[in-house]
Design a protein around this motif. Structure first.
Motif, PDB file in Angstrom:
ATOM      1  N   LEU A 137       0.796  -1.007   0.029  1.00  0.00           N
ATOM      2  CA  LEU A 137       0.003  -0.078   0.108  1.00  0.00           C
ATOM      3  C   LEU A 137       0.905   1.207  -0.054  1.00  0.00           C
ATOM      4  O   LEU A 137       0.596   2.228  -0.723  1.00  0.00           O
ATOM      5  CB  LEU A 137      -0.981   0.057   1.288  1.00  0.00           C
ATOM      6  CG  LEU A 137      -2.080  -1.051   1.200  1.00  0.00           C
ATOM      7  CD1 LEU A 137      -2.796  -1.033   2.621  1.00  0.00           C
ATOM      8  CD2 LEU A 137      -3.025  -0.935  -0.022  1.00  0.00           C
ATOM      9  N   ARG A 138       2.043   0.944   0.649  1.00  0.00           N
ATOM     10  CA  ARG A 138       2.727   2.350   0.809  1.00  0.00           C
ATOM     11  C   ARG A 138       3.333   2.616  -0.758  1.00  0.00           C
ATOM     12  O   ARG A 138       3.437   3.786  -1.027  1.00  0.00           O
ATOM     13  CB  ARG A 138       3.855   2.124   1.871  1.00  0.00           C
ATOM     14  CG  ARG A 138       4.815   3.359   2.238  1.00  0.00           C
ATOM     15  CD  ARG A 138       5.791   3.156   3.204  1.00  0.00           C
ATOM     16  NE  ARG A 138       5.072   3.029   4.392  1.00  0.00           N
ATOM     17  CZ  ARG A 138       4.967   1.657   5.266  1.00  0.00           C
ATOM     18  NH1 ARG A 138       5.446   0.705   4.649  1.00  0.00           N
ATOM     19  NH2 ARG A 138       4.262   1.806   6.349  1.00  0.00           N
ATOM     20  N   HIS A 139       3.816   1.500  -1.277  1.00  0.00           N
ATOM     21  CA  HIS A 139       4.488   1.670  -2.761  1.00  0.00           C
ATOM     22  C   HIS A 139       3.383   2.283  -3.581  1.00  0.00           C
ATOM     23  O   HIS A 139       3.537   3.243  -4.444  1.00  0.00           O
ATOM     24  CB  HIS A 139       4.981   0.488  -3.283  1.00  0.00           C
ATOM     25  CG  HIS A 139       6.097   0.068  -2.209  1.00  0.00           C
ATOM     26  ND1 HIS A 139       6.468  -1.344  -2.006  1.00  0.00           N
ATOM     27  CD2 HIS A 139       6.852   0.453  -1.259  1.00  0.00           C
ATOM     28  CE1 HIS A 139       7.459  -1.659  -1.143  1.00  0.00           C
ATOM     29  NE2 HIS A 139       7.343  -0.433  -0.593  1.00  0.00           N
ATOM     30  N   ALA A 140       2.020   1.490  -3.508  1.00  0.00           N
ATOM     31  CA  ALA A 140       1.231   2.184  -4.477  1.00  0.00           C
ATOM     32  C   ALA A 140       0.718   3.442  -4.391  1.00  0.00           C
ATOM     33  O   ALA A 140       0.494   4.281  -5.289  1.00  0.00           O
ATOM     34  CB  ALA A 140       0.126   0.946  -4.423  1.00  0.00           C
ATOM     35  N   ILE A 141       0.354   3.916  -3.031  1.00  0.00           N
ATOM     36  CA  ILE A 141      -0.429   5.010  -2.640  1.00  0.00           C
ATOM     37  C   ILE A 141       0.514   6.380  -2.608  1.00  0.00           C
ATOM     38  O   ILE A 141       0.375   7.223  -3.284  1.00  0.00           O
ATOM     39  CB  ILE A 141      -1.073   4.912  -1.365  1.00  0.00           C
ATOM     40  CG1 ILE A 141      -2.293   3.817  -1.651  1.00  0.00           C
ATOM     41  CG2 ILE A 141      -1.953   6.172  -0.985  1.00  0.00           C
ATOM     42  CD1 ILE A 141      -3.020   3.599  -0.276  1.00  0.00           C
ATOM     43  N   ARG A 142       1.622   5.930  -1.984  1.00  0.00           N
ATOM     44  CA  ARG A 142       2.572   6.977  -1.564  1.00  0.00           C
ATOM     45  C   ARG A 142       3.575   7.185  -3.054  1.00  0.00           C
ATOM     46  O   ARG A 142       3.817   8.449  -3.308  1.00  0.00           O
ATOM     47  CB  ARG A 142       3.577   6.753  -0.528  1.00  0.00           C
ATOM     48  CG  ARG A 142       4.446   8.011  -0.265  1.00  0.00           C
ATOM     49  CD  ARG A 142       5.853   7.253   0.692  1.00  0.00           C
ATOM     50  NE  ARG A 142       6.610   6.180   0.036  1.00  0.00           N
ATOM     51  CZ  ARG A 142       7.440   5.235   0.949  1.00  0.00           C
ATOM     52  NH1 ARG A 142       7.497   5.598   1.988  1.00  0.00           N
ATOM     53  NH2 ARG A 142       8.058   4.593   0.079  1.00  0.00           N
ATOM     54  N   ASP A 143       4.020   6.334  -3.605  1.00  0.00           N
ATOM     55  CA  ASP A 143       5.022   6.388  -4.460  1.00  0.00           C
ATOM     56  C   ASP A 143       4.364   6.165  -5.888  1.00  0.00           C
ATOM     57  O   ASP A 143       4.904   6.802  -7.043  1.00  0.00           O
ATOM     58  CB  ASP A 143       6.055   5.311  -4.382  1.00  0.00           C
ATOM     59  CG  ASP A 143       6.918   5.134  -3.042  1.00  0.00           C
ATOM     60  OD1 ASP A 143       6.770   6.412  -2.538  1.00  0.00           O
ATOM     61  OD2 ASP A 143       7.028   4.150  -2.677  1.00  0.00           O
TER      62      ASP A 143
END
Length: 517
Positions: A277-283
């Protein structure tokens, strides 16, 4: 649609039906037409499949059909809650235990791909993992002036590009058939979906792009904890060869070994889900092939170790905001927000009712709250989603296909690690923090900065636009003058002609008068 592609599609359907592929689908949750299709396909099943329910030969069949079919099987292997525990176990061999190609071919492949730099790779092991696209060898990298380094050498299977092309042509044929004979399937835009998957797979067939993806992700996660990836060894990279540092870890599906190493599986499941989720949403840049064969647990730190970055997903800011809002809406039970975002991004046509769609979303979301993963039937949830998408004429967004497929994979991995996983509780820190940041002063400043940059870029283009406009105007004026110029030339020629005729007539009369005289 070529005859060869159609034949290949029919052959694939026959093989899948024969080996019991359709027996593992949640028939009770499917729409009526799909139920009928599954029942017809099961008429040709092998007797052994009907008796035991085991699809142990399906691995071999999928591998024989080609890499695209293997990818589909890998996804099903992560979802025992949908296809059943036995079928998931039977399919798990697709993740990294495929038959390797002949190891005797490796030296020649490396020499042709890397030239003189191939000599730096020594002590090359037999294949340690083999998948549908490539296989991996352990080796020593000996560079002048450096200590020997243990590395992983990934090599594409010979001929895999041709097999992939044949796969995609068959998938395109199937998509076009569906669009031709099923009006209901058109809203799912199957051809566009296949095109998206086709593009991602073509990228996977160039390992230089995978190396670049590892490099970009390494920059994105350099300050993160809990998610680790290898480092690229650029001198030993080619179109069909990728060399990275070797990472030691316990396969994430080996729960007994993880428990023996004292790793907290609940914490590991949270790291898998939160990392994605961090990679998809943040990055907006994420690993799109996170099946268990590509994930390991570091026995020293308990961190997630990911490999194989051939398929990557990239989504823009609006899609990232859509994902975050959807998840946050389910977390906070704000179904009106979930519904509105589906309208905003174009999933649901504008003529539908937001309130009615919110009610339908509530019927899915409410039963999920307060329940652990092992108490949730994803087959039933998918059945409800089928019904809702048909009822509200929902359209597929092809750019989100990889994201949706990846979320299915990641959730499946997390559920197997922690059957009591509460997805909403685990997702909230990542989703909530990102949304609060976006809505806060820093997010607003970044948005303003992006708007100013776009405005600056637009202002920088103004002189060129003015020049282009002046050129277009000049051409327009010239085009308007051209008819007038042609008319003027005609008038002049006509006047000259008339003058010549008049002169000739006068001369003729003068000569005649002179003769009479």
């Amino acid at each position: 649609m070529g005859l060869g592609s159609t034949f290949r599609l029919i052959h694939a359907g026959w093989v899948l039906a024969r080996e019991g592929a359709f027996s593992i689908l949640p028939v009770a949750s499917l729409p009526p037409m799909m139920k009928l299709g599954v029942r017809m396909a099961r008429l040709v099943e092998r007797p052994a499949v009907r008796k035991t329910g085991s699809v142990e030969r399906l691995n071999t069949a999928l591998h024989r059909l080609g890499p695209s079919f293997v990818k589909f099987g890998q996804t099903l292997a992560t979802r025992p809650d949908i296809v059943g525990a036995q079928a998931a176990a039977d399919l798990s061999g697709l993740q990294d235990r495929m038959p390797p190609f002949d190891a005797a071919l490796v030296p020649a492949i490396l020499s042709e791909a890397l030239g003189e730099k191939a000599a730096a790779l020594t002590e090359i092991s037999p294949p340690v993992a083999a998948a549908s696209i490539a296989q991996v060898h352990k080796a020593k990298l000996r560079q002048p002036g450096e200590a020997p380094k243990v590395v992983a050498v990934k090599i594409l299977r010979p001929g895999v590009s041709e097999r992939f092309h044949a796969d995609t042509q068959a998938l395109y044929a199937g998509a076009r058939l569906a669009e031709t004979f099923s009006s209901a399937s058109r809203r799912l835009r199957p051809t566009e979906v296949v095109k998206t998957l086709d593009h991602s797979m073509r990228l996977e067939l160039d390992l230089r792009l995978e190396a670049a993806a590892i490099s970009e992700m390494a920059e994105n996660i350099k300050d993160d904890e809990g998610f680790v990836i290898p480092a690229v060894q650029w001198d030993q990279v080619a179109q069909n060869v990728l060399t990275t540092t070797w990472v030691d870890g316990i396969p994430i599906r080996d729960h007994a070994a993880i428990d023996a190493a004292g790793i907290d599986r609940k914490a590991l499941a949270a790291k898998v889900l939160q990392g994605f989720l961090r990679h998809a949403i943040r990055d907006g840049f994420f690993h799109a092939d996170m099946h268990p064969g590509n994930l390991f647990a570091d026995p020293r730190t308990g961190h997630v170790v990911a490999v194989d970055f051939g398929i990557m997903g990239r989504i823009a800011k609006p899609e990232r905001r859509f994902l975050a809002d959807i998840l946050y809406g389910f977390i906070t039970r704000d179904y009106r927000l979930v519904a509105q975002r589906h309208f905003d991004i174009g999933y649901v046509p504008a003529h539908q009712s937001v309130e009615d769609f919110a009610l339908a979303i509530r019927s899915i979301g409410e039963p999920l709250h307060g329940r652990t993963a092992d108490n949730i039937s994803m087959a039933k949830v998918l059945g409800q989603l089928f019904t809702i998408t048909d009822l509200f004429d929902m359209q597929t967004r092809p750019e989100l296909v990889l994201l949706q497929k990846s979320m299915v994979l990641v959730e499946g991995v997390a559920r197997t690690l922690d059957p009591e996983l509460d997805i909403w509780t685990v997702a909230e820190p990542v989703v909530g923090d990102w949304l609060r940041r976006e809505e806060g002063p820093l997010g607003r400043i970044e948005d303003l900065g992006q708007h100013l940059r776009r405005a600056g870029e637009a202002a920088g283009r103004i002189p060129n636009l003015i020049a282009q406009a002046e050129l277009a105007l000049a051409e327009h004026r010239a085009a308007l003058r051209r008819p007038r110029d042609r008319l003027m030339r005609f008038a002049i020629l006509a006047t000259l002609g008339m003058g010549f005729v008049a002169f000739a007539a006068v001369a003729f009369m003068a000569l005649r008068f002179a003769g009479q005289a």
